[in-house]
Design an enzyme around this catalytic site. Structure first.
Site, PDB file in Angstrom:
ATOM      1  N   LYS A 264       1.055  14.441   0.973  1.00  0.00           N
ATOM      2  CA  LYS A 264      -0.302  14.737   0.493  1.00  0.00           C
ATOM      3  C   LYS A 264      -0.488  16.237   0.241  1.00  0.00           C
ATOM      4  O   LYS A 264      -1.466  16.659  -0.368  1.00  0.00           O
ATOM      5  CB  LYS A 264      -1.341  14.233   1.491  1.00  0.00           C
ATOM      6  CG  LYS A 264      -1.344  12.713   1.656  1.00  0.00           C
ATOM      7  CD  LYS A 264      -2.380  12.260   2.690  1.00  0.00           C
ATOM      8  CE  LYS A 264      -2.264  10.789   3.056  1.00  0.00           C
ATOM      9  NZ  LYS A 264      -2.917   9.879   2.088  1.00  0.00           N
TER      10      LYS A 264
ATOM     11  N   LYS B  37     -14.587   8.386  -3.671  1.00  0.00           N
ATOM     12  CA  LYS B  37     -15.845   8.726  -2.987  1.00  0.00           C
ATOM     13  C   LYS B  37     -16.408  10.035  -3.527  1.00  0.00           C
ATOM     14  O   LYS B  37     -17.621  10.143  -3.791  1.00  0.00           O
ATOM     15  CB  LYS B  37     -15.613   8.819  -1.470  1.00  0.00           C
ATOM     16  CG  LYS B  37     -15.233   7.488  -0.856  1.00  0.00           C
ATOM     17  CD  LYS B  37     -14.660   7.605   0.553  1.00  0.00           C
ATOM     18  CE  LYS B  37     -13.981   6.288   0.920  1.00  0.00           C
ATOM     19  NZ  LYS B  37     -13.113   6.390   2.115  1.00  0.00           N
TER      20      LYS B  37
ATOM     21  N   HIS C 282       0.801  -1.232   0.000  1.00  0.00           N
ATOM     22  CA  HIS C 282       0.000   0.000   0.000  1.00  0.00           C
ATOM     23  C   HIS C 282       0.829   1.274   0.000  1.00  0.00           C
ATOM     24  O   HIS C 282       0.269   2.364   0.088  1.00  0.00           O
ATOM     25  CB  HIS C 282      -0.913   0.056   1.221  1.00  0.00           C
ATOM     26  CG  HIS C 282      -1.971  -0.985   1.239  1.00  0.00           C
ATOM     27  ND1 HIS C 282      -3.229  -0.780   0.752  1.00  0.00           N
ATOM     28  CD2 HIS C 282      -1.944  -2.266   1.688  1.00  0.00           C
ATOM     29  CE1 HIS C 282      -3.948  -1.873   0.925  1.00  0.00           C
ATOM     30  NE2 HIS C 282      -3.186  -2.799   1.476  1.00  0.00           N
TER      31      HIS C 282
ATOM     32  N   LYS D 171      -8.221  13.795   4.417  1.00  0.00           N
ATOM     33  CA  LYS D 171      -7.354  12.608   4.380  1.00  0.00           C
ATOM     34  C   LYS D 171      -6.379  12.756   5.526  1.00  0.00           C
ATOM     35  O   LYS D 171      -6.346  13.801   6.167  1.00  0.00           O
ATOM     36  CB  LYS D 171      -6.597  12.527   3.052  1.00  0.00           C
ATOM     37  CG  LYS D 171      -5.969  13.860   2.643  1.00  0.00           C
ATOM     38  CD  LYS D 171      -5.334  13.816   1.262  1.00  0.00           C
ATOM     39  CE  LYS D 171      -6.302  13.943   0.130  1.00  0.00           C
ATOM     40  NZ  LYS D 171      -6.691  12.648  -0.448  1.00  0.00           N
ATOM     41  N   ARG D 172      -5.589  11.715   5.802  1.00  0.00           N
ATOM     42  CA  ARG D 172      -4.586  11.882   6.846  1.00  0.00           C
ATOM     43  C   ARG D 172      -3.643  13.029   6.503  1.00  0.00           C
ATOM     44  O   ARG D 172      -3.430  13.351   5.340  1.00  0.00           O
ATOM     45  CB  ARG D 172      -3.796  10.583   7.031  1.00  0.00           C
ATOM     46  CG  ARG D 172      -4.551   9.551   7.822  1.00  0.00           C
ATOM     47  CD  ARG D 172      -4.909  10.044   9.212  1.00  0.00           C
ATOM     48  NE  ARG D 172      -3.740  10.023  10.067  1.00  0.00           N
ATOM     49  CZ  ARG D 172      -3.465   9.065  10.946  1.00  0.00           C
ATOM     50  NH1 ARG D 172      -4.297   8.054  11.123  1.00  0.00           N
ATOM     51  NH2 ARG D 172      -2.354   9.117  11.675  1.00  0.00           N
TER      52      ARG D 172
ATOM     53  N   THR E  59      -8.393   6.754  -1.894  1.00  0.00           N
ATOM     54  CA  THR E  59      -9.753   6.227  -2.036  1.00  0.00           C
ATOM     55  C   THR E  59     -10.796   7.315  -1.808  1.00  0.00           C
ATOM     56  O   THR E  59     -11.913   7.206  -2.293  1.00  0.00           O
ATOM     57  CB  THR E  59     -10.001   5.040  -1.079  1.00  0.00           C
ATOM     58  OG1 THR E  59      -9.407   5.339   0.183  1.00  0.00           O
ATOM     59  CG2 THR E  59      -9.401   3.767  -1.619  1.00  0.00           C
TER      60      THR E  59
HETATM   61  C1  26W Z   1       3.943   0.547   9.967  1.00  0.00           C
HETATM   62  C2  26W Z   1       3.249   1.864   9.947  1.00  0.00           C
HETATM   63  C3  26W Z   1       2.300   1.965   8.818  1.00  0.00           C
HETATM   64  C4  26W Z   1       0.955   2.085   9.071  1.00  0.00           C
HETATM   65  C5  26W Z   1       0.079   2.155   8.024  1.00  0.00           C
HETATM   66  C6  26W Z   1       2.768   1.937   7.530  1.00  0.00           C
HETATM   67  C7  26W Z   1       1.894   2.006   6.502  1.00  0.00           C
HETATM   68  C8  26W Z   1       0.553   2.114   6.734  1.00  0.00           C
HETATM   69  C9  26W Z   1      -0.413   2.122   5.578  1.00  0.00           C
HETATM   70  C10 26W Z   1       0.154   1.326   4.438  1.00  0.00           C
HETATM   71  C11 26W Z   1      -0.732   3.477   5.149  1.00  0.00           C
HETATM   72  C12 26W Z   1      -1.930   3.521   4.241  1.00  0.00           C
HETATM   73  O1  26W Z   1      -3.044   3.573   4.705  1.00  0.00           O
HETATM   74  N1  26W Z   1      -1.712   3.552   2.930  1.00  0.00           N
HETATM   75  C13 26W Z   1      -2.777   3.898   2.017  1.00  0.00           C
HETATM   76  O2  26W Z   1      -3.461   2.744   1.575  1.00  0.00           O
HETATM   77  C14 26W Z   1      -4.601   3.096   0.806  1.00  0.00           C
HETATM   78  C15 26W Z   1      -5.345   1.830   0.480  1.00  0.00           C
HETATM   79  O3  26W Z   1      -4.617   1.076  -0.441  1.00  0.00           O
HETATM   80  C16 26W Z   1      -4.203   3.870  -0.429  1.00  0.00           C
HETATM   81  O4  26W Z   1      -5.358   4.295  -1.089  1.00  0.00           O
HETATM   82  C17 26W Z   1      -3.367   5.095  -0.047  1.00  0.00           C
HETATM   83  O5  26W Z   1      -2.877   5.728  -1.218  1.00  0.00           O
HETATM   84  C18 26W Z   1      -2.218   4.666   0.833  1.00  0.00           C
HETATM   85  O6  26W Z   1      -1.501   5.798   1.309  1.00  0.00           O
END
Ligand code: 26W
Length: 765
Positions: free
Chosen positions: A510, A616, A325, A504-505, A612
């Site tokens: 971003k 929406k 992701h 978004k976060r 995502t």
């Molecule tokens: C280990 C810490 C950590 C926590 C969460 C690392 C990475 C994450 C996630 C991968 C972050 C995340 O939510 N990524 C997002 O995933 C979405 C679903 O696929 C994508 O639409 C977003 O672009 C992506 O940033």
């Protein structure tokens, strides 16, 4: 159906009171129990089916508020509403009920959409995760700075879960042993007989707490054990996109996968098939690397059951698939070998055996799991998994060409793309009932479970009557949002303003900062007369920052300070409003995405794997102002580039510009931009002595990687495009863009994503 009597009976059963005496919490629990009652047979039948299933292993499921979504999918909303009306109770009262925020952002919400789609489409996909005692923190602002508070989501009860003590498992670390108790939730599809399960594990003490011993101080050891055990699932880590390397997080990951795999094995053993055939009945999708310890744990467990290492590995090859992701280096998990050695030595043993295979068969300078005393979890996943996928075309291409290039050369057939999606039930039918009704009156209701049908709306986009109806609906949604923002955030946004939204976060990549700069630029332009006829606009932000992410928190303060400046300016505030809504979450998103006029998707190209929220907004008829990043690319392709506002450097150009980037020089040649950036240091805006604005300034102009995300490089292109969108707003061509986007959103249904996973990866019936 009239549920009046059942509601009365359930109220007696649960609380021994009359319905008219019940408070909101009691009503909520009773209506939820009614849903559980109605779903229980289908749930049982689905659970017992002896067919191949997939387990979606994920540390996060951002399921949000379930009561309305479940009523919708059970087609019970109207009847329950009418039954409650008999008691003079309004269904809207449940809007107080907390969201279950057991996820950070995109990845967790994706998991929730996927489960809903699988249930709707009749695909046997069960979720496995963690039942956090506290979900993602609640956000408020103190003097414009983010403040975090605990998310006590269980204070409303948890009526959609069933605790199953009989399925408890033991999870062992070298220094402690804990009990994993599953809580099962039914995953209810839309008008579907298939009801899958989301099983969330809670950690508890292995031994029962011994109060007598504790009293005598004999068994204080027990008390400590209980405390430690409970700690494992106490809280969701609120960091999104940075790997922390904390022992507790390692425990969470192992806890979840060990309990889930033991569970699957125990159930399989009751079926009397040969263990060697287990991959024919049970496979797994790894939602990022967080559950990747499942691979060595499965190796360990299968060998414990008597299989050889090679047999176990073969099963793992067939069982696991891995979704990536993010390409951000700081997010890729790498656990120190010593940490695994200390807490999970038997798991490390299996990882070392995998590394040995690599050493014996591959060029181990290119391919490795363990390197520099770190276990590279993504490499582990890629080495063993049958399939690896990215989450949008451009993202998968970057994985192949760059992030995992060597692995791609080795295993080209392993790599697939599955573009993300969103469920049209929650993200159109539920959150935008008026538009739903209008679409149904044009093309019927088949589109709800087959979004391809939505393209039929395309033939109405130039129909003036439809266009007028769309405008009226959007206006209504804007009014609802405006009232909600006024109530919760105390800022009044006139509904005839354009609603320009970025939710978004909060992350530097971003580029909320780019949006903020553009607002200041417009503010100055209006004041000095260089920007004329700007159509009144409200800039709406929603974002949580990881609590320890200094720069993201600084940007929140900056935007809140710009909001104060703009909203308190007696002249400009007639044209501009800025609001940063507090505690943006799934329920807030439902209100926002149907009321937005413009969707901000402005990450630096190459950084946003998919996104995502962009989908929406599109589905609710909102054009995108965005870069060629993530799924924006596919959105523009589906709707047509002319129907969105695409700007900025593309991936190739980003790389080129970065070769010799000089943001300082860029500012010197652009006095207007310079004035905007200098608001960070010239006293225009006050950070209350915290120094955070100077830190933002320095991140753009000083240090090793100044302006790492090319905010300044993309600024001119962005502002130009933003002004064009502003001038388009309110005209028929703008609403045509809205409608074309909505009618072109079929690809972004998570039903399509799930069917892609099934066709390319899972092969379930
Ligand atoms: C280990 C810490 C950590 C926590 C969460 C690392 C990475 C994450 C996630 C991968 C972050 C995340 O939510 N990524 C997002 O995933 C979405 C679903 O696929 C994508 O639409 C977003 O672009 C992506 O940033």
């Amino acid at each position: 159906m009239d549920y009046t009597k059942e509601i009365e009976e359930l109220m007696r059963l649960e609380y021994q009171i009359d319905v008219k005496e019940a408070n909101v919490k009691q009503l909520y629990n009773v209506i939820s129990k009614l849903i559980m009652l109605k779903v229980s047979n289908d749930w049982h039948n689905t659970r017992c089916a002896d067919i191949k299933k997939c387990g979606y292993l994920s540390a996060e499921f951002l399921i949000g508020r379930l009561v309305y979504a479940n009523l919708l999918n059970m087609k019970m909303t109207e009847d329950v509403k009418n039954s409650l009306a008999n008691f003079h109770i309004d269904l809207n009262e449940f809007e107080e009920v907390e969201d279950a925020a057991l996820g950070n952002g995109g990845l967790g919400r994706l998991a929730a959409c996927f489960l809903e789609s699988a249930a709707t489409k009749g695909i046997p996909l069960d979720g496995y995760g963690i039942r956090y005692r506290f979900g993602l923190f609640k956000q408020n602002f103190i003097n414009g700075f983010q403040n975090e508070e605990a998310d006590d989501w269980l204070k409303w009860g948890d009526p959609f879960s069933i605790r199953r003590d009989e399925d408890a498992r033991i999870v062992e670390f070298s220094d402690m042993k804990v009990k994993a108790i599953p809580y099962d939730m039914p995953v209810i599809g839309y008008d579907s007989k298939v009801v899958n399960t989301l099983r969330l594990w809670q950690s508890e003490a292995y031994e029962d707490f011994d109060f007598k011993a504790f009293d005598n101080m004999q068994g204080s050891e027990n008390a400590i054990n209980e405390y430690n055990a409970k700690e494992i699932t106490a809280v969701l880590y609120p960091n999104d996109n940075t790997y922390l390397g904390k022992v507790l997080r390692l425990r969470q990951e192992y806890f979840m996968v060990s309990a889930s795999l033991q569970d699957v094995l125990a159930k399989y053993k009751t079926k009397k098939h040969s263990l060697k055939d287990i991959a024919k009945y049970q496979i797994f999708q790894l939602n990022d690397t967080h559950p990747t310890l499942a691979i060595p744990e499965y190796l360990r467990l299968l060998q414990k059951e008597g299989l050889s290492f090679n047999e176990a590995l073969e099963i793992c090859h067939q069982s696991f698939n891995f979704t990536n992701h993010t390409i951000m280096g700081e997010a890729l998990e790498k656990w120190p070998v010593e940490m695994l050695e200390k807490y999970l030595p038997d798991v490390l043993t299996e990882i070392i055996k995998l590394q040995d295979i690599i050493d014996n068969t591959l060029d181990n300078t290119k391919y490795y799991i363990i390197k520099d005393n770190l276990v590279h979890m993504a490499n582990l996943a890629i080495f063993v998994a049958a399939k690896v996928n990215g989450v949008a075309e451009i993202h998968t291409n970057i994985l192949k060409a760059d992030t995992f290039k060597d692995w791609y050369n080795l295993y080209p057939d392993k790599f697939e793309n599955v573009t993300n999606g969103i469920t049209p039930r929650r993200w159109l039918v539920l959150n935008n009932p008026n538009l739903t009704k209008e679409i149904c009156s044009l093309i019927g209701d088949k589109w709800i479970c087959n979004l391809d049908e939505l393209s039929k709306v395309k033939s109405y986009v130039t129909d003036k009557r439809f266009l007028e109806k769309f405008k009226i609906i959007k206006q209504k949604n804007k009014k609802i949002l405006s009232d909600y923002i006024y109530k919760h955030d105390n800022i009044l946004i006139p509904t005839d303003f354009m609603f320009d939204v970025q939710v978004k976060r909060l992350h530097e990549y971003k580029r909320q900062l780019l949006n903020a700069f553009s607002i200041l630029y417009i503010y100055y332009g209006i004041k000095d007369g260089s920007i004329k006829n700007f159509k009144p606009t409200a800039f709406i932000f929603g974002a949580k920052s990881a609590p320890g992410y200094y720069m993201a928190k600084a940007i929140i303060k900056y935007i809140n300070t710009i909001a104060d400046l703009v909203n308190n300016d007696p002249e400009v505030s007639k044209i501009l409003k800025v609001v940063f809504v507090a505690n943006y979450n799934v329920s807030y998103a439902e209100k926002i995405v149907c009321a937005a006029d413009l969707s901000e998707q402005i990450s630096m190209a190459g950084m946003e794997a998919s996104g995502t929220s962009n989908m929406k907004f599109m589905l609710n008829g909102t054009p995108t102002i965005g870069t060629l990043d993530g799924a924006n690319v596919e959105i523009a392709e589906e709707a047509g580039f002319n129907y969105n506002y695409i700007f900025g450097l593309n991936v190739r150009e980003v790389a080129k510009v970065k070769e010799n980037y000089n943001p300082y020089e860029l500012l010197e040649n652009n006095p207007k931009l310079k004035r905007v950036v200098e608001s960070l240091i010239d006293g225009t805006l006050n950070d209350l002595g915290s120094g955070v604005f100077k830190a933002i300034y320095d991140s753009l102009l000083n240090g090793n990687n100044p302006d790492n995300y090319l905010v300044l490089a993309d600024f001119d292109s962005y502002i130009k495009t933003k002004l064009i969108a502003n001038q388009d707003y309110g005209r028929d061509i703008f609403y045509e863009k809205c409608l074309i986007n909505m009618a072109s959103a079929a690809k972004f249904s998570s039903d399509r994503s799930i069917l892609d996973y099934n066709k390319l990866i899972w092969h379930l019936k």
